[in-house]
Write an enzyme that holds these catalytic residues in place. Structure first.
Site, PDB file in Angstrom:
ATOM      1  N   HIS A  90      -7.167  -4.871  10.178  1.00 52.75           N
ATOM      2  CA  HIS A  90      -6.949  -4.756   8.947  1.00 52.75           C
ATOM      3  C   HIS A  90      -5.764  -5.329   8.255  1.00 52.75           C
ATOM      4  O   HIS A  90      -4.679  -5.624   9.149  1.00 52.75           O
ATOM      5  CB  HIS A  90      -7.017  -3.167   8.299  1.00 52.75           C
ATOM      6  N   ASN A 143      -7.237  -2.969  14.278  1.00 56.16           N
ATOM      7  CA  ASN A 143      -8.642  -3.286  13.971  1.00 56.16           C
ATOM      8  C   ASN A 143      -8.886  -4.419  13.099  1.00 56.16           C
ATOM      9  O   ASN A 143      -9.927  -4.619  12.464  1.00 56.16           O
ATOM     10  CB  ASN A 143      -9.474  -1.774  13.528  1.00 56.16           C
ATOM     11  N   GLU A 199      -9.677  -2.105   5.239  1.00 56.56           N
ATOM     12  CA  GLU A 199     -10.276  -1.944   6.578  1.00 56.56           C
ATOM     13  C   GLU A 199     -11.380  -2.763   6.695  1.00 56.56           C
ATOM     14  O   GLU A 199     -11.974  -3.434   5.854  1.00 56.56           O
ATOM     15  CB  GLU A 199     -10.789  -0.489   6.655  1.00 56.56           C
ATOM     16  N   ASP A 201       0.663  -1.256  -0.049  1.00 53.15           N
ATOM     17  CA  ASP A 201      -0.140   0.003   0.052  1.00 53.15           C
ATOM     18  C   ASP A 201       0.833   1.267   0.022  1.00 53.15           C
ATOM     19  O   ASP A 201       2.138   1.386   0.153  1.00 53.15           O
ATOM     20  CB  ASP A 201      -0.951   0.148   1.200  1.00 53.15           C
TER      21      ASP A 201
HETATM   22  C1  F6R Z   1       1.602  -1.576   6.001  1.00 58.56           C
HETATM   23  C2  F6R Z   1       0.230  -2.365   6.248  1.00 58.56           C
HETATM   24  C3  F6R Z   1      -0.509  -2.289   7.637  1.00 58.56           C
HETATM   25  C4  F6R Z   1       0.407  -2.625   8.783  1.00 58.56           C
HETATM   26  C5  F6R Z   1      -0.456  -2.871   9.886  1.00 58.56           C
HETATM   27  C6  F6R Z   1       0.361  -2.870  11.235  1.00 58.56           C
HETATM   28  O1  F6R Z   1       1.998  -1.808   4.919  1.00 58.56           O
HETATM   29  O2  F6R Z   1      -0.418  -2.838   5.163  1.00 58.56           O
HETATM   30  O3  F6R Z   1      -1.392  -3.252   7.135  1.00 58.56           O
HETATM   31  O4  F6R Z   1       0.885  -3.881   8.507  1.00 58.56           O
HETATM   32  O5  F6R Z   1      -1.013  -1.493   9.829  1.00 58.56           O
HETATM   33  O6  F6R Z   1       1.154  -2.058  11.503  1.00 58.56           O
HETATM   34  P1  F6R Z   1       2.027  -1.626  12.635  1.00 58.56           P
HETATM   35  O7  F6R Z   1       3.314  -2.766  12.445  1.00 58.56           O
HETATM   36  O8  F6R Z   1       2.747  -0.410  12.648  1.00 58.56           O
HETATM   37  O9  F6R Z   1       1.580  -1.955  13.615  1.00 58.56           O
END
Ligand code: F6R
Length: 244
Positions: A139, A137, A144, A68
């Site tokens: 995702h 959450n 989401e 992303d």
């Molecule tokens: C990042 C992504 C997100 C993260 C997730 C966890 O490319 O796609 O899904 O993997 O938000 O983020 P952290 O590791 O910062 O808790």
């Protein structure tokens, strides 16, 4: 079937995930990696760089696609995921920059860019190993809660919770409202998926992911449908399994 690996601490879990990536690189002549960003991934990439320096992770023939990128964010933006990837991995290993890919967040037509990105992944033969983090959450990528399991790469609106979780990288600027993300179907099409989740804050999401319904309310639950899915946890995150 989800294979679950629990290590004592976050560094051990990250090392275990990095070793899986190194094994994948060694086992495939033209490996295609799906990459993730986020705080959880930093130690994983540190271990991967160390494996590369030790001659145990060769990226010479690898192609990468990140999950992303924020909308409106160019490759040089310091809070963008392209900059994150250069700092954590790309600048430290023998990856050809021309074979590293992220959605172009600043593309003039973001919907067309998402479609182009999806087609580019298909042209590369699809993703061999997809790395994933876990949102609090539930995702995955920036899919989401409520995301369709059939979704492909597209423009999405971030939830307030996700924007808050990522606020530190952006402060004092606000986190962008939208992003381009691979879809859940894009992720499920990878030959294998490896999720790294560490820390107590991820335990409730892990409980929903592994023990709740396989449903759009928890995007990560879709991974239970994947035939080759490995979940790597530290002891704190693994407490969520007991609650599941
Ligand atoms: C990042 C992504 C997100 C993260 C997730 C966890 O490319 O796609 O899904 O993997 O938000 O983020 P952290 O590791 O910062 O808790």
């Amino acid at each position: 079937m989800v294979k679950i690996v629990v290590e004592g601490d976050a560094s051990g879990a990250a090392a275990r995930a990095a070793a899986l990536v190194a094994d994948h690189l060694g086992a495939h002549p033209r490996p295609v990696l799906g990459l993730a960003t986020g705080e959880t991934m930093r130690p994983l990439y540190r271990h991967l760089v160390a494996l590369h320096r030790a001659g145990r992770a060769d990226f010479a023939h690898a192609t990468t696609f990140n999950l992303d990128e924020y909308l409106g964010v160019g490759a040089d933006h310091p809070a963008g995921f392209a900059a994150f990837m250069r700092a954590c991995l790309f600048d430290h290993v023998n990856l050809d920059p021309a074979r590293t890919h992220l959605p172009r967040g600043a593309a003039p037509d973001p919907c067309a860019e998402a479609a182009r990105y999806e087609a580019q992944i298909a042209q590369a033969g699809g993703i061999g190993l997809q790395l994933l983090g876990l949102g609090q959450n539930g995702h995955i990528g920036f899919n989401e809660p409520g995301s369709d399991f059939a979704s492909v790469s597209r423009v999405v609106t971030l939830t307030e919770a996700t924007r808050q979780a990522n606020a530190r990288a952006w402060a004092p600027a606000p986190v962008p409202l939208r992003a381009i993300t691979m879809g859940i179907a894009t992720i499920l099409a990878a030959q294998s998926c490896v999720m790294l989740a560490t820390g107590a804050a991820k335990a409730p999401a892990l409980a929903r992911m592994t023990g709740g319904a396989i449903a759009e309310g928890c995007p990560a639950s879709a991974l239970r449908l994947h035939p080759d899915m490995t979940l790597i946890l530290d002891a704190e995150a693994a407490r969520g399994l007991a609650a599941a």
